[in-house]
Design an enzyme around this catalytic site. Structure first.
Site, PDB file in Angstrom:
ATOM      1  NE  ARG A   1      -1.516  -2.381   2.792  1.00 28.46           N
ATOM      2  CZ  ARG A   1      -1.726  -3.658   2.467  1.00 28.46           C
ATOM      3  NH1 ARG A   1      -2.869  -4.022   1.994  1.00 28.46           N
ATOM      4  NH2 ARG A   1      -0.795  -4.566   2.659  1.00 28.46           N
ATOM      5  CB  THR A   2       3.321   2.583   2.409  1.00 29.61           C
ATOM      6  OG1 THR A   2       2.493   2.065   3.444  1.00 29.61           O
ATOM      7  CG2 THR A   2       3.821   3.956   2.789  1.00 29.61           C
ATOM      8  CE  LYS A  11      25.560  -5.544  -5.932  1.00 25.27           C
ATOM      9  NZ  LYS A  11      25.815  -4.602  -7.028  1.00 25.27           N
ATOM     10  NE  ARG A  36       6.892   0.755   5.096  1.00 24.11           N
ATOM     11  CZ  ARG A  36       5.680   0.192   5.042  1.00 24.11           C
ATOM     12  NH1 ARG A  36       5.561  -1.074   4.729  1.00 24.11           N
ATOM     13  NH2 ARG A  36       4.605   0.894   5.295  1.00 24.11           N
ATOM     14  CG  HIS A  69       3.002   3.973   8.727  1.00 25.43           C
ATOM     15  ND1 HIS A  69       3.170   4.799   7.632  1.00 25.43           N
ATOM     16  CD2 HIS A  69       2.580   2.767   8.231  1.00 25.43           C
ATOM     17  CE1 HIS A  69       2.866   4.116   6.530  1.00 25.43           C
ATOM     18  NE2 HIS A  69       2.520   2.887   6.869  1.00 25.43           N
TER      19      HIS A  69
HETATM   20  N1   CP Z   1      -0.490  -0.075   5.900  1.00 21.21           N
HETATM   21  C1   CP Z   1       0.725  -0.283   5.377  1.00 21.21           C
HETATM   22  O1   CP Z   1       1.717   0.356   5.722  1.00 21.21           O
HETATM   23  O2   CP Z   1       0.764  -1.274   4.409  1.00 21.21           O
HETATM   24  P1   CP Z   1       2.070  -1.709   3.570  1.00 21.21           P
HETATM   25  O3   CP Z   1       2.998  -2.362   4.563  1.00 21.21           O
HETATM   26  O4   CP Z   1       1.572  -2.643   2.506  1.00 21.21           O
HETATM   27  O5   CP Z   1       2.670  -0.454   3.001  1.00 21.21           O
END
Ligand code: CP
Length: 305
Positions: free
Chosen positions: A50-51, A78, A100, A128
């Site tokens: 999603r993100t 590496k 992330r 988040h």
């Molecule tokens: N909600 C969320 O962060 O989903 P993903 O881990 O798929 O990005």
């Protein structure tokens, strides 16, 4: 320029302003070329569906050139250090970096070494922020307000950056936030005066306006007690029966990915009236468009944040 490292750094009026900006981007046809000529790098050191995709779509709908670096296909494998990778990305002169990482604090560390706005797309158990903003926007649109609502956040709170960001944001916007979890997974929610803690689902769901379910993050359970899926579902899974304790017009949310039959029953996940899960995904694109716009304004010579 400002970064978006967490909701902890946002004043309530700033969060409301970002939600208002996001409202303006809702809808399939909403596009713009305000980020034409800008390069956005999505650097994902941890998996995402999603993100990652919604940041990519958001950037492209604003006209930016968006490139993705996923760890499996990068030179991190590496042996390159995090900071060397960050300096490499910075040398490509992006107008924004979306990151992330599996370690709490890693995104802030990178933000201190680069010359552009950094947006935290999830760091370890820490924050988040765009998830909390999209959750707040979904709640505001469905319920017409956030202030005064009772929001029960249920499940693996100990390992959840989503829970941490939501406690902070929804609490600052006036919601009554509850943490509902087995004692072993409540984490430091018990220390937070703004959050009421429950270890019984039925009690935690009582009269809730919003129920937000969380996945068991087995990948972060190193060494501690790991509940079996069947045992967990029996006591903490959200079933239609259990949901009767909440208000009749309850909104059910889940940040995804869902584990059906573990924290949520399929019948509840697929309840088209009460589930807001797909709307959360839709709001995610709008929120990320707003964040990319606002955070790059100074870079683009537009009066900004
Ligand atoms: N909600 C969320 O962060 O989903 P993903 O881990 O798929 O990005």
């Amino acid at each position: 320029h400002r970064h978006l490292l967490g909701v902890a750094g946002l004043a309530p009026w700033e969060a409301v302003w970002l939600l208002d900006e996001a409202e303006g981007w809702i809808g399939r046809a909403k596009r713009s070329d305000i980020l034409r000529g800008c390069t956005i790098i999505n650097a994902f050191f941890e998996n995402s569906t999603r993100t990652l995709l919604s940041f990519e779509i958001a950037g492209k709908r604003l006209g930016a050139d968006v490139v993705n670096m996923t760890v499996g296909a990068s030179s991190v494998k590496k042996g390159e250090t995090l900071l060397d990778t960050a300096l490499t990305l910075n040398a490509m002169h992006p107008q924004a970096l979306v990151i992330r990482h599996g370690a709490s604090g890693a995104v802030q560390l990178i933000s201190e070494k680069v010359d552009c706005p950094v947006l935290n797309a999830g760091d370890g158990r820490h924050e988040h922020p765009t998830q909390a903003l999209l959750d707040a926007l979904t709640i505001r649109r469905r319920k017409g307000r956030i202030e005064g609502l009772t929001v029960a956040i249920c499940g693996d709170i100990l390992h959840s950056r989503v829970a941490r960001s939501n406690f902070a944001l929804l609490g600052s916007l006036g919601a009554k936030v509850r943490a509902v979890a087995p004692p072993t997974l409540l984490g430091d929610a018990v220390d937070r005066l703004v959050v009421d803690c429950f270890t019984s689902m039925d009690e935690g769901l009582a009269d809730a306006d919003v129920v937000m379910m969380l996945r068991l993050q087995r990948e972060r359970m190193t060494g501690g007690y790991v509940p079996s899926p069947r045992e967990y579902f029996r006591f903490y899974g959200l079933t239609a029966d259990r949901l009767k304790h909440a208000k009749a017009d309850v909104l059910v949310m889940h940040p995804g990915p869902m584990n059906r039959g573990v924290e949520i029953d399929s019948a509840v996940a697929d309840d088209i009236v009460r589930s807001g899960v797909t709307e959360q995904v839709e709001m995610g694109v709008a929120v990320r468009m707003a964040c990319l716009d606002v955070l790059t304004r100074n870079q683009r010579g537009v009066a900004g944040w």
